[in-house]
Design a protein around this motif. Sequence first.
Motif, PDB file in Angstrom:
ATOM      1  N   LYS A  31      24.998  18.055   4.542  1.00 36.52           N
ATOM      2  CA  LYS A  31      25.591  16.891   5.580  1.00 36.52           C
ATOM      3  C   LYS A  31      26.212  17.494   6.457  1.00 36.52           C
ATOM      4  N   GLY A  32      25.681  17.248   7.760  1.00 37.85           N
ATOM      5  CA  GLY A  32      26.260  18.009   9.006  1.00 37.85           C
ATOM      6  C   GLY A  32      26.365  17.019  10.132  1.00 37.85           C
ATOM      7  N   SER A  33      26.971  17.444  11.129  1.00 31.30           N
ATOM      8  CA  SER A  33      27.147  16.443  12.209  1.00 31.30           C
ATOM      9  C   SER A  33      26.718  17.243  13.631  1.00 31.30           C
ATOM     10  N   GLY A  34      26.215  16.320  14.436  1.00 30.13           N
ATOM     11  CA  GLY A  34      25.677  16.980  15.713  1.00 30.13           C
ATOM     12  C   GLY A  34      26.780  17.089  16.608  1.00 30.13           C
ATOM     13  N   LEU A  35      28.140  16.560  16.234  1.00 31.12           N
ATOM     14  CA  LEU A  35      28.978  16.734  17.103  1.00 31.12           C
ATOM     15  C   LEU A  35      29.691  18.197  17.308  1.00 31.12           C
ATOM     16  N   ALA A  41      23.714  21.193  23.625  1.00 30.57           N
ATOM     17  CA  ALA A  41      22.595  20.488  23.168  1.00 30.57           C
ATOM     18  C   ALA A  41      21.196  20.961  22.665  1.00 30.57           C
ATOM     19  N   ARG A  42      21.192  22.405  22.943  1.00 28.44           N
ATOM     20  CA  ARG A  42      20.030  22.835  22.619  1.00 28.44           C
ATOM     21  C   ARG A  42      20.077  23.892  21.451  1.00 28.44           C
ATOM     22  N   ASP A  43      21.074  23.715  20.884  1.00 28.96           N
ATOM     23  CA  ASP A  43      21.361  24.579  19.717  1.00 28.96           C
ATOM     24  C   ASP A  43      20.034  24.370  18.583  1.00 28.96           C
ATOM     25  N   VAL A  44      19.851  25.289  17.732  1.00 31.37           N
ATOM     26  CA  VAL A  44      18.947  25.074  16.708  1.00 31.37           C
ATOM     27  C   VAL A  44      19.793  25.910  15.293  1.00 31.37           C
ATOM     28  N   GLU A  45      19.672  24.969  14.212  1.00 35.91           N
ATOM     29  CA  GLU A  45      20.641  25.691  13.144  1.00 35.91           C
ATOM     30  C   GLU A  45      19.391  25.459  12.006  1.00 35.91           C
ATOM     31  N   GLN A  46      19.702  26.528  11.219  1.00 34.44           N
ATOM     32  CA  GLN A  46      19.110  26.932  10.141  1.00 34.44           C
ATOM     33  C   GLN A  46      19.749  26.151   8.713  1.00 34.44           C
ATOM     34  N   TYR A  60      24.896  11.779  14.095  1.00 36.67           N
ATOM     35  CA  TYR A  60      25.121  12.077  15.655  1.00 36.67           C
ATOM     36  C   TYR A  60      24.178  13.215  15.920  1.00 36.67           C
ATOM     37  N   PRO A  61      22.989  13.222  15.508  1.00 36.95           N
ATOM     38  CA  PRO A  61      21.894  14.342  15.723  1.00 36.95           C
ATOM     39  C   PRO A  61      21.921  14.732  17.419  1.00 36.95           C
ATOM     40  N   THR A  62      21.985  16.079  17.406  1.00 40.78           N
ATOM     41  CA  THR A  62      22.186  16.864  18.742  1.00 40.78           C
ATOM     42  C   THR A  62      21.243  18.255  18.551  1.00 40.78           C
ATOM     43  N   GLY A  63      20.561  18.099  19.309  1.00 41.72           N
ATOM     44  CA  GLY A  63      19.823  19.714  19.141  1.00 41.72           C
ATOM     45  C   GLY A  63      18.724  19.512  18.390  1.00 41.72           C
ATOM     46  N   ALA A  64      18.668  20.431  17.514  1.00 39.65           N
ATOM     47  CA  ALA A  64      17.666  20.544  16.248  1.00 39.65           C
ATOM     48  C   ALA A  64      18.147  21.136  15.221  1.00 39.65           C
ATOM     49  N   ILE A  65      17.575  20.867  13.907  1.00 35.74           N
ATOM     50  CA  ILE A  65      17.678  21.864  12.778  1.00 35.74           C
ATOM     51  C   ILE A  65      16.498  22.048  12.023  1.00 35.74           C
TER      52      ILE A  65
END
Length: 286
Positions: A31-35, A41-46, A60-65
């Motif tokens: 469970k995560g938050s785009g905040l 806004a262009r971050d990509v998390e693994q 609040y999805p932001t960027g990408a995972i």
Amino acid sequence: MLTQILARLLALLLLARISRCQYSSDQCSWKGSGLTHEGHARDVEQVYLRCSQGSLEWLYPTGAIIVNLRPNTASPAAARLSVCIKPSRDSSGTNIYLDRTGKLRLLLREQDQAQGKVHCFSIQEGALFIEAIPHMDIGRRITAFQYELVNDRPGADVHSLAAPCQPCTDAEVLLAVCTSDFVARGSIAKVEQEEEQTSITVEISRLYRQKTRVFLSGGVRVRRWSGQVKMPPQCWVKLGQGEFLFTGTVRFGEAWVGCAPRYKDFLRLYRDAEQQGTNPCHVDTD
């Protein structure tokens, strides 16, 4: 020289920000938050998930995972697994792709997720790339789904939740008896045809095995078991067809029929295999 060192440090910092890893505490759900991406806004998390089933919820999805779904075993059989995901009906804010070595294939658009249908794909097709859709407003959006790693029978369509409607081969029937989530002998008591599935109420005369409570007892005085199993809507079934050996899998709490031969046909092929010594496991047919 100093300029080169600073350039390398900057490159490493950028790489670290792009490939940040998020592990759930139990490695099953995340469970995560785009905040946390505010201003980035262009971050990509693994994200790494290592269980056979679990869930994901991204507020609040932001960027990408990038979601890496992998079993916690390195056995050869793990390469033959399929991944099934079931989006929540209020899931929104993203498009979901399959990412294999940087090549993306669209799996689910935002509007597709609201249908809540199960979608399956081979684990070899890559990780899930979940990309947020830019919105001007700051409304509450959540991308959420459940997932399961499954091992469908050979020849099954991994893009369908259940096995195809064609009859199983003798070898597939014998293997299903050994490996299915439930195995039971019984007859069809009721059939309900729905748009997305066929629901079958089964009265059980003998329960061999069940991993979850698919079939329930009628009580001490009523020594009968019954339960509901499901099939794809295109599979033809009706009442009064005698006894069957029902085998299948449980997906997201629902029991789906796999191989279901007539019991007399199963008995014949089981005894033939027993004489030849080719049975993969023992079943008490007395």
